[in-house]
Design a protein around this motif. Structure first.
Motif, short mmCIF file in Angstrom:
data_model
loop_
_atom_site.label_atom_id
_atom_site.label_comp_id
_atom_site.label_asym_id
_atom_site.label_seq_id
_atom_site.Cartn_x
_atom_site.Cartn_y
_atom_site.Cartn_z
N ASN A 121 -3.65 -37.56 -24.39
CA ASN A 121 -2.81 -37.61 -23.19
C ASN A 121 -3.51 -38.32 -22.05
O ASN A 121 -4.68 -38.08 -21.79
CB ASN A 121 -2.43 -36.21 -22.73
CG ASN A 121 -1.81 -35.42 -23.86
OD1 ASN A 121 -1.01 -35.96 -24.65
ND2 ASN A 121 -2.19 -34.15 -23.96
N ARG B 68 0.01 -29.77 -11.85
CA ARG B 68 0.77 -30.88 -12.43
C ARG B 68 -0.11 -31.71 -13.37
O ARG B 68 0.35 -32.20 -14.39
CB ARG B 68 1.31 -31.80 -11.32
CG ARG B 68 2.48 -31.23 -10.53
CD ARG B 68 3.82 -31.65 -11.11
NE ARG B 68 3.92 -33.10 -11.25
CZ ARG B 68 4.12 -33.72 -12.40
NH1 ARG B 68 4.22 -33.00 -13.51
NH2 ARG B 68 4.19 -35.03 -12.47
N ASN C 34 -2.66 -30.58 -15.00
CA ASN C 34 -2.80 -29.74 -16.18
C ASN C 34 -1.59 -29.92 -17.09
O ASN C 34 -1.69 -30.05 -18.30
CB ASN C 34 -2.94 -28.28 -15.75
CG ASN C 34 -3.06 -27.33 -16.94
OD1 ASN C 34 -3.49 -27.74 -18.02
ND2 ASN C 34 -2.67 -26.09 -16.73
N ASP C 35 -0.47 -29.99 -16.45
CA ASP C 35 0.80 -30.16 -17.15
C ASP C 35 0.81 -31.45 -17.97
O ASP C 35 1.16 -31.45 -19.15
CB ASP C 35 1.89 -30.20 -16.07
CG ASP C 35 3.27 -29.98 -16.65
OD1 ASP C 35 3.33 -29.55 -17.82
OD2 ASP C 35 4.26 -30.23 -15.94
N VAL C 36 0.39 -32.54 -17.31
CA VAL C 36 0.47 -33.85 -17.97
C VAL C 36 -0.63 -34.02 -19.01
O VAL C 36 -0.37 -34.42 -20.14
CB VAL C 36 0.38 -34.97 -16.91
CG1 VAL C 36 0.25 -36.33 -17.58
CG2 VAL C 36 1.59 -34.92 -15.99
N LYS D 173 -0.83 -30.48 -21.39
CA LYS D 173 0.43 -29.85 -21.77
C LYS D 173 0.44 -28.37 -21.37
O LYS D 173 0.76 -27.49 -22.16
CB LYS D 173 0.69 -30.01 -23.29
CG LYS D 173 0.76 -31.44 -23.75
CD LYS D 173 1.91 -32.20 -23.11
CE LYS D 173 1.77 -33.71 -23.36
NZ LYS D 173 2.19 -34.50 -22.20
N ASN D 174 -0.01 -28.17 -20.14
CA ASN D 174 0.03 -26.82 -19.58
C ASN D 174 -0.74 -25.78 -20.39
O ASN D 174 -0.29 -24.67 -20.60
CB ASN D 174 1.47 -26.35 -19.43
CG ASN D 174 1.74 -26.00 -17.98
OD1 ASN D 174 0.79 -25.79 -17.22
ND2 ASN D 174 2.99 -25.94 -17.60
N GLN D 175 -1.91 -26.21 -20.81
CA GLN D 175 -2.74 -25.27 -21.55
C GLN D 175 -3.01 -24.03 -20.71
O GLN D 175 -3.18 -24.12 -19.50
CB GLN D 175 -4.08 -25.94 -21.88
CG GLN D 175 -4.52 -25.68 -23.30
CD GLN D 175 -5.83 -26.39 -23.56
OE1 GLN D 175 -6.85 -26.02 -23.00
NE2 GLN D 175 -5.78 -27.42 -24.40
#
Ligand SMILES: Nc1ncnc2c1ncn2[C@@H]1O[C@H](COP(=O)(O)OP(=O)(O)OP(=O)(O)O)[C@@H](O)[C@H]1O
Ligand SMILES: [Mg+2]
Lengths: 258, 408
Positions: B117, B161, B163-165, B168-170
């Motif tokens: 990612n 955000r 972390n999200d990208v 994947k929101n681990q």
């Protein structure tokens, strides 16, 4: 007292016979109750204020009604009958003269004392009934006892008894609007009697009633009188006046003759 | 005073006149309800606004370089003042300055990678002190500390955000390594809120690390300092300006050479706004209350007038004036108190519901009712009702019963 005499407690249905009446009179005289005046009025005057003008309505009334009397007041419209009866009932003030009710000079009474006298001495029957529209017949009759601090149960028991006597057993829980004129007047009379006052004042009690009902109401009054109560009744009806023991004629604020 | 007879009589009088009772009751209920709502909302507004500052130290001051507007010692106006890391040290020596630290936000985004990612995000270099001042609210992990700064560690606090990208929101990215270009950074925390950010999509690293890895220039965007207790920024400000004006050569009276943002000043502004709102609420509240009073008084006035004939009948059968006055006052008291209570409960209930539902925005949160104010307001309404009932009732019982009976 007279009211407790067993023969007096007869029901309405029982018609009074002449000899019986005479017998009552004899007893009345015997006990000397006629000697004591219930109402004693001397040179009483009253005027209404109409704007700045004073309109005299009672122009020096002298009147004495003894305990146990049954008196009717007659006179042309506007002669001051209602005005006089209202003064007698302490519902209205008078200007000059003297009014002694049951031994008490009425004029200087405080408002509280006046209320007490109205409650204890007087039962007033209005031509227009003046029942509280939001109370049942029974509640209306019981009302004066409320102001005498009689407990509810006793109030209602006594009111029930009086309504029964008026032949209103089946209408006790009806509202005034659900009653006929005659029935309303019976409720009003029961209310006047409920505190067992010695004096009953009635302003044209039969004025709104048909002949038959008027007859019945007068019958009732006669009976009440026989129980020893003093009655003063205003009427336009000669026949009704004839049923009373004395007729007072009022004309233009003065008593014409006895 | 508890007289069962009076209560039954009262119950009957109220229940047989439903419209009259209802109108009076509605006036009181509505007045109190609106008042409670108003007070509650006002409180919510106040709390919401004050909450805007909760993540920031209230004694902090932010200084940005500006543009000169006055000529100074032969220098033309319009020069850019750009603050440097040495300014931070100098300001730190001023008496009354508790702590001071730099912030440097890199203009362009950097491509970051975790596993497969990637995403581009802005990097903000701060010091341990700023982390304190800015109070990044962390979802997990820790703030940047002195050691990170001294040793220029490659550590990062990433936005939620980010972390999200990247991840994947681990659930727990702390301890994982992300790459900025080819440089590995260890994630030490995740934040979800920071001053001046709409959404948490930056990466915070130590200022020293930023200089070492990305931009060696000694410049800073902004200097954040906190004021020692016992001092106020206004005490320190002249010294600070004199210091910076000497170092960057601008007129100390040049108000545009520096942009200074004093949080306590902002708080004061908001507080004065709040007191304005409070004053407004007092006026509107008093207005509501007065409208309620007028409404209740009017209903009482009319109903008592209407009842003159009833009073006449009651007097004719032996009620004293005192009996009737007592009856009117008793009825009024019971209606207004009961109705006021209903309004109070409804208002407080609604406020509580709003509060529970978590309806909040930047300027609104956790509304609450000041009960003592609401209860006093109820007291005023009850009193208004009593007076408005008493006066015409006294008038009505003063006349002879026959006059009252003639009343239509
Ligand atoms: N409240 C009042 N204000 C002014 N004048 C009044 C008032 N009440 C009665 N009067 C006047 O006083 C006079 C006597 O009235 P009152 O009602 O006593 O007569 P009455 O003999 O009962 O008549 P009726 O047989 O029609 O009932 C009338 O001329 C009337 O107009
Ligand atoms: Mg008349």
């Amino acid at each position: 007292m007279l009211g407790k005499h067993p023969e007096r407690a007869k029901s309405l249905q029982e018609t009074q016979t002449e000899p019986l009446k005479k017998q009552h009179l004899a007893i009345d005289a015997l006990e000397g109750v006629f000697e004591k005046p219930m109402i004693d009025v001397k040179t009483l005057t009253k005027a209404y204020n109409l704007g700045s003008m004073k309109v005299p309505v009672l122009k020096g009334i002298d009147l004495s009604v003894k305990v146990g009397e049954f008196v009717s007041i007659m006179g042309p419209s506007g002669s001051g009958k209602s005005t006089l009866l209202n003064v007698l009932g302490i519902l209205d003030r008078y200007d000059d003269g003297e009014y002694i009710l049951n031994g008490t000079l009425i004029k200087p009474l405080s408002e509280t004392e006046a209320a007490r006298h109205r409650n204890q001495l007087i039962g007033f029957v209005f031509q227009s009934f003046n029942l509280l529209p939001f109370k049942s017949a029974l509640e209306n009759v019981a009302m004066p006892l409320y102001y005498r601090k009689v407990p509810r149960k006793q109030r209602e028991a006594r009111a029930r008894k009086l309504l029964e006597r008026m032949g209103m057993d089946h209408r006790m829980d009806h509202m005034p609007s659900e009653l006929s004129g005659g029935q309303r007047q019976r409720v009003a009379i029961a209310r006047a009697l409920v505190t067992d006052p010695p004096l009953i004042l009635a302003d044209e009690p039969t004025g709104n009633l048909d002949t038959k009902t008027s007859e019945e109401v007068m019958e009732l009054f006669t009976e009440i009188n026989h129980e020893g109560k003093t009655l003063v009744v205003i009427t336009h009806d000669e026949e009704i006046a004839a049923r009373t023991r004395r007729v007072i004629h009022l004309q233009d604020g003065q008593i014409r003759n006895f | 005073m508890f007289d069962i007879e009076r209560w039954t009589e009262l119950g009957q009088s109220l229940s047989k006149h439903k419209l009259r009772t209802g109108l009076t009751a509605f006036g009181v209920s509505w007045g109190i309800f609106m008042l409670v709502l108003l007070l509650g909302m006002g409180k919510g507004l106040e709390r919401g606004t004050m909450a805007l500052f909760q993540d920031t130290a209230l004694n902090s001051v932010w200084i940005n370089g500006g543009k000169t507007s006055l000529s100074y010692k032969g220098l033309t106006p319009g020069r850019t003042v750009s603050l440097e890391i040495d300014d931070v040290a100098w300001l730190g020596n001023l008496p009354g300055v508790e702590s001071v630290g730099p912030t440097k936000l890199l203009d362009k985004g950097y491509v970051m990678r975790y596993g497969k990612n990637t995403g581009a995000f802005q990097i903000n270099g701060i010091s341990a002190v700023n982390a304190d001042i800015q109070k990044l609210s962390l979802l997990s992990g820790r703030q940047i500390n002195q050691l990170d700064e001294r040793e220029s560690r490659k550590v990062a606090i990433i936005g939620a955000r980010v972390n999200d990208v990247l991840m994947k929101n681990q659930l727990n990215p702390v301890g994982k390594t992300i790459f900025v270009g080819e440089t590995p950074f260890t994630v030490i925390g995740v934040y979800n809120k920071a001053l001046g950010e709409q959404s948490p999509n930056r990466v915070y690293i130590p200022y020293a690390t930023l200089r070492q890895v990305f931009d060696p220039a000694p410049t800073v965007n902004m200097i954040a300092l906190t004021v020692s207790s016992g001092y106020r920024w206004t005490d320190i400000k002249p010294d600070a300006i004199r210091l910076l004006s000497r170092r960057h050569r601008f007129d100390p009276n040049d108000s545009s050479a520096l942009e200074i943002y004093d949080i306590s000043d902002e708080v004061k502004k908001v507080e004065s706004l709040m007191s304005g709102i409070r004053l407004f609420m007092i006026i509107v509240g008093t207005g509501t209350l007065m409208a309620g009073c007028v409404g209740v008084s009017n209903t009482m006035l009319v109903t008592v007038k209407e009842r003159t004939r009833e009073f006449g009948i009651r007097k004719a059968i032996g009620a004293s004036s005192a009996d009737i006055l007592f009856m009117v006052l008793h009825e009024t008291l019971v209606i207004t108190l009961a109705a006021g209570y209903v309004g109070l409960v409804a208002g407080v209930g609604l406020i509580e519901l709003i509060s529970r539902a978590g309806i909040e925005s930047d300027y609104f949160r956790d509304p609450q009712v000041d009960l003592s104010v609401a209860v006093s307001a109820l007291g005023v309404l009850v009193l208004a009702g009593l007076i408005a009932g008493y006066l015409p009732a006294r008038q009505a019982v003063r006349v002879s019963p026959i006059e009252a009976l003639r009343h239509e």
